[in-house]
Design a protein around this motif. Structure first.
Motif, short mmCIF file in Angstrom:
data_model
loop_
_atom_site.label_atom_id
_atom_site.label_comp_id
_atom_site.label_asym_id
_atom_site.label_seq_id
_atom_site.Cartn_x
_atom_site.Cartn_y
_atom_site.Cartn_z
N ALA A 142 0.85 -1.18 0.00
CA ALA A 142 0.00 0.00 0.00
C ALA A 142 0.89 1.24 0.00
CB ALA A 142 -0.91 -0.03 1.23
N LYS A 143 0.29 2.40 -0.19
CA LYS A 143 1.09 3.63 -0.21
C LYS A 143 0.43 4.70 0.63
CE LYS A 143 -1.13 5.87 -4.19
NZ LYS A 143 -0.95 6.53 -5.49
N VAL A 144 1.26 5.53 1.23
CA VAL A 144 0.81 6.75 1.89
C VAL A 144 1.32 7.92 1.06
CG1 VAL A 144 1.16 8.28 3.87
CG2 VAL A 144 0.59 5.88 4.24
N HIS A 145 0.39 8.73 0.59
CA HIS A 145 0.73 9.91 -0.19
C HIS A 145 0.94 11.08 0.76
CE1 HIS A 145 0.63 12.78 -3.55
NE2 HIS A 145 -0.09 13.56 -2.75
N GLY A 146 1.90 11.93 0.45
CA GLY A 146 2.15 13.08 1.31
C GLY A 146 2.79 14.22 0.57
N ARG A 147 2.81 15.37 1.21
CA ARG A 147 3.43 16.57 0.65
C ARG A 147 4.48 17.09 1.62
NH1 ARG A 147 -0.35 21.02 -1.83
NH2 ARG A 147 -0.26 19.44 -3.48
N LEU A 148 5.71 17.20 1.13
CA LEU A 148 6.81 17.73 1.92
C LEU A 148 7.03 19.19 1.55
CD1 LEU A 148 9.27 17.18 3.85
CD2 LEU A 148 10.59 16.70 1.76
N CYS A 149 7.00 20.07 2.54
CA CYS A 149 7.26 21.49 2.32
C CYS A 149 8.49 21.91 3.11
CB CYS A 149 6.07 22.34 2.75
SG CYS A 149 4.66 22.27 1.61
N LEU A 150 9.43 22.57 2.42
CA LEU A 150 10.70 22.96 3.02
C LEU A 150 10.91 24.46 2.89
CD1 LEU A 150 12.94 20.17 1.45
CD2 LEU A 150 12.00 20.21 3.78
#
Length: 363
Positions: free
Chosen positions: A55-63
């Motif tokens: 399965a996958k976990v989608h995410g957004r990385l903000c730097l």
């Protein structure tokens, strides 16, 4: 052909003005970089959607700009939300938790919980709080290993909202793999009559919702009925109708087994008793779901609420509390949410020793 002196001067002035605007306006926007990524996870009772594939976990990385921080906040949304809760597509300069944190020098990774957003959507029945917590534990391992954006973070603070706070409490109390915990939109004695009435009148199966029916979810995935979010999640006088509309447009689904097991293992037992690191708990003063007479919780001040919540933690000295004045349940999306974000940064700095990186104030 030579241009007249006045015209030449005017053109030169315009060029200088445009140049200064170009240098000033995009500088902060360019300083913030956000990128989406998918991380593989395996959880109990979660067979792969494709044979042989996890399965996958989608995410957004903000730097932020400059040097990448060595610390990251793992953001976990609440029920019927997805990661858009942390980066609402409306006036992001005012309501985006992720972009505001990045502009102040802090890294965040906003994950879609399993069953929501861009993450895998398994059958709802096995999607309990333990399954969600185990998936987050694997995400933390990915953050350590640099599999999200190529950065290996050495310190992780896990942040939850509402149902997500219950999942966060179970994760932190079970795996002891984070350096700090932030719980928002939750207390240990919810207003059960309000929750019951809200569930009866405000929720419906996602497959019957015109906005989400295309997902083809099984009957135990639920979402809010059209128009219900304003009364459940917001306090009048501190909410922009356009924000509520954007919230409605980005709503998602939540598994009933997930909500039920969060209520039992995340709140009632409670999972917070197993947390051994510093905790920052945040609620809105007018959160009808977790504050007030029916919840036996006085949210009029941080000191009063802290005294009521402290017995649910093994080491109460590690508990800090913040009440957002006039706000309802979804604290990150109220008009004065900046106060909550400022308080969070103060806690990160003062209690966790996490300082801003790559941030330069403007003006």
């Amino acid at each position: 052909m030579r241009l007249p002196v006045k015209l030449t001067s005017a053109l030169f002035a315009c060029a200088v003005l445009l140049g200064s605007l170009t240098a000033a306006v995009p500088a902060e926007a360019a300083a913030i970089s956000c990128a989406d990524t998918d991380l593989p996870v395996t959880g109990p009772g979660l067979p792969p959607l494709v044979p042989g594939a996890p399965a996958k976990v989608h995410g957004r990385l903000c730097l932020p700009a400059g040097a990448v921080p060595d610390s990251v906040q793992l953001l976990v949304h609440g029920g019927t939300y997805n990661s858009a809760y942390w980066d609402l597509p409306y006036q992001p300069e005012r309501y985006s938790y992720q972009r505001d944190m990045a502009s102040h020098g802090y890294a965040t990774f906003a994950a879609d919980q399993l069953g929501a957003g861009g993450s895998s959507r398994p059958l709802s029945l096995p999607l309990t709080v333990q399954a969600e917590a185990e998936a987050l534990h694997e995400v933390i391992g990915h953050l350590w290993a640099g599999r999200a954006g190529g950065t290996s973070f050495t310190k992780v603070v896990i942040v939850g909202h509402s149902v997500g706070s219950g999942v966060v409490a179970v994760e932190a109390g079970t795996y002891h793999d984070v350096d700090g915990v932030i719980l928002t939109g939750i207390t240990h004695l919810p207003a059960l009559p309000v929750l019951a009435l809200g569930a009866a009148l405000g929720l419906q199966p996602a497959l019957l919702d015109g906005q989400l029916s295309h997902l083809g979810s099984d009957p135990l995935y639920f979402t809010t009925r059209p128009g219900a979010r304003a009364g459940l999640f917001y306090a009048a006088g501190d909410a922009d109708p356009a924000v509520i509309a954007a919230d409605e447009a980005t709503k998602d689904q939540v598994s009933v087994p997930g909500m039920g097991t969060v209520a039992l293992f995340g709140i009632v037992l409670p999972a917070t008793w197993g947390i051994t690191v510093p905790v920052f708990q945040v609620v809105g003063e007018k959160d009808v779901l977790f504050c007030g007479l029916l919840a036996l919780r006085d949210c009029s001040s941080a000191a009063t609420l802290r005294a009521q919540e402290a017995p649910y933690y093994r080491d109460p000295s590690k508990l800090s509390m913040f009440v957002l004045p006039g706000a309802g349940h979804s604290v990150a999306l109220h008009e004065n949410a900046g106060l909550y974000r400022d308080a969070t940064r103060s806690w990160l700095h003062d209690r966790m020793g996490i300082t801003a990186q790559g941030y330069h104030s403007i003006g």
